[in-house]
Design an enzyme around this catalytic site. Sequence first.
Site, short mmCIF file in Angstrom:
data_model
loop_
_atom_site.label_atom_id
_atom_site.label_comp_id
_atom_site.label_asym_id
_atom_site.label_seq_id
_atom_site.Cartn_x
_atom_site.Cartn_y
_atom_site.Cartn_z
N LYS A 1 -10.65 28.18 -14.20
CA LYS A 1 -9.62 27.18 -13.89
C LYS A 1 -10.19 26.01 -13.11
O LYS A 1 -9.92 24.85 -13.42
CB LYS A 1 -8.49 27.86 -13.09
CG LYS A 1 -7.42 26.90 -12.62
CD LYS A 1 -6.35 27.65 -11.81
CE LYS A 1 -5.32 26.69 -11.24
NZ LYS A 1 -4.29 27.40 -10.45
N SER B 1 -19.10 42.53 -17.81
CA SER B 1 -18.30 43.69 -18.17
C SER B 1 -19.13 44.91 -17.77
O SER B 1 -19.75 44.90 -16.71
CB SER B 1 -18.02 43.65 -19.69
OG SER B 1 -17.42 44.85 -20.11
N THR C 1 -30.52 49.45 -9.92
CA THR C 1 -30.22 48.54 -8.81
C THR C 1 -29.78 49.39 -7.62
O THR C 1 -29.67 50.60 -7.73
CB THR C 1 -29.07 47.57 -9.16
OG1 THR C 1 -27.87 48.33 -9.29
CG2 THR C 1 -29.36 46.81 -10.44
#
Length: 186
Positions: A63, A79, A126
């Site tokens: 936006k 995702s 990670t």
Amino acid sequence: MTTESVDLTDEASVAALGERLGTVDHVVSTASARARGRVADLDRDAVRLSFDTKVIGPLMLAKHLAPRIPASGSFTLFSGAAAAKIAVGTLAVAITNGAAEVLARSLALELAPIRVNAISPGVIDTGAWDGFGEEGKAEYFADIRARNPARRIGTTDDVASAVLFAMTSTFLTGETVHIDGGEPLS
């Protein structure tokens, strides 16, 4: 190249980021807050935070930053393999990741010609798995490694390469790039 951090749960913070940055060529949102557990044990606030960081926050980035991105620019959202590989205890993670993929496709259409894609990593080495403890992490990685068709755990370099591909491939939009070693197949 510069990087910026922003509180994706605060729209005013996102709007202020846009004002600070001016023109932006590419936006990559890696934010995540995982709400794990069986449905009976899920905490509403944790689920809401998961959606705020991975779906609503990136929507607010679009936006406030899309008007600052040239037609040749891109958005890359994250995702995760849980959207494709459903498992007990990962319901909230799966639906959040699935929503991020739908957001990428929807934004690709609405913001065209700005390209919008999603990256769907599998198990990547990670700090996200450090909470398992050294032995627990090693056992988990050994199990994933044995079952996933790539027979290895992903690296941050694997993910970085996928992000660069999504940012630079000028004919890729509305897609989810799976960088998971085939994990959902196992």
